[in-house]
Write a protein that holds these residues in place. Structure first.
Motif, mmCIF file in Angstrom:
data_model
loop_
_atom_site.group_PDB
_atom_site.id
_atom_site.type_symbol
_atom_site.label_atom_id
_atom_site.label_comp_id
_atom_site.label_asym_id
_atom_site.label_seq_id
_atom_site.Cartn_x
_atom_site.Cartn_y
_atom_site.Cartn_z
ATOM 1 N N HIS A 71 9.527 27.826 -28.553
ATOM 2 C CA HIS A 71 8.420 28.527 -29.198
ATOM 3 C C HIS A 71 8.918 29.562 -30.214
ATOM 4 O O HIS A 71 8.640 30.753 -30.084
ATOM 5 N N LEU A 74 6.185 31.939 -31.834
ATOM 6 C CA LEU A 74 5.686 32.974 -30.926
ATOM 7 C C LEU A 74 6.722 34.091 -30.765
ATOM 8 O O LEU A 74 6.377 35.276 -30.763
ATOM 9 N N ARG A 77 6.630 36.369 -33.712
ATOM 10 C CA ARG A 77 5.483 37.300 -33.649
ATOM 11 C C ARG A 77 5.742 38.436 -32.658
ATOM 12 O O ARG A 77 5.270 39.549 -32.852
ATOM 13 N N ALA A 121 7.769 34.017 -23.983
ATOM 14 C CA ALA A 121 7.046 32.992 -24.744
ATOM 15 C C ALA A 121 6.836 31.734 -23.895
ATOM 16 O O ALA A 121 5.754 31.127 -23.924
ATOM 17 N N LYS A 124 4.034 32.181 -21.417
ATOM 18 C CA LYS A 124 2.701 32.117 -22.008
ATOM 19 C C LYS A 124 2.258 30.688 -22.250
ATOM 20 O O LYS A 124 1.084 30.413 -22.452
#
Length: 125
Positions: A71, A74, A77, A121, A124
């Motif tokens: 990921h 992600l 971010r 990540a 999630k």
């Protein structure tokens, strides 16, 4: 601009905190560095703080590529270079610390931080 000199290689001007600095930490390449003052107080401010943030961003990109996360978007971010520099890299008990040594700690410790972000990540997902 800082000047680096490697034995048997001509002078090259490289912005401190860029890839030549990372090479010193990552590969043990020996450079003769222009003298720099020690960091004696926190938080970092001004040009020194900006230098550390730019270095952290450059190292982050390399580390993210190396870990091959599921990921990466992600993780990008979740990444906050300012917070990492201001809150995690240096602690008051580490002071005074040589400027270049402190920069090398980014490369040494950021990999663990990025792996922790990758785990978050994945959770999630």
């Amino acid at each position: 601009m800082n000047t680096f000199q490697r034995k048997s290689v001509p002078f090259c001007d490289v912005r401190c905190g860029q890839f030549a600095k990372k090479a010193v930490a990552s590969f043990g390449i020996i450079y003769k560095l222009a003298p720099r003052e020690k960091i004696i107080s926190l938080p970092l401010e001004g040009a020194v703080r900006q230098e550390f943030i730019e270095t952290a961003d450059a190292v982050f990109k390399d580390v993210l590529d190396r870990i091959e996360s599921k990921h990466p978007k992600l993780i990008r971010r979740m990444w906050n270079a300012e917070s990492y520099i201001d809150n995690e890299l240096l602690k008051p008990e580490m002071l005074p610390i040589d400027h270049y040594y402190a920069l090398s700690l980014i490369d040494a410790f950021l990999v663990h931080h990025v792996i922790a972000l990758a785990i978050k990540a994945d959770e999630k997902d």
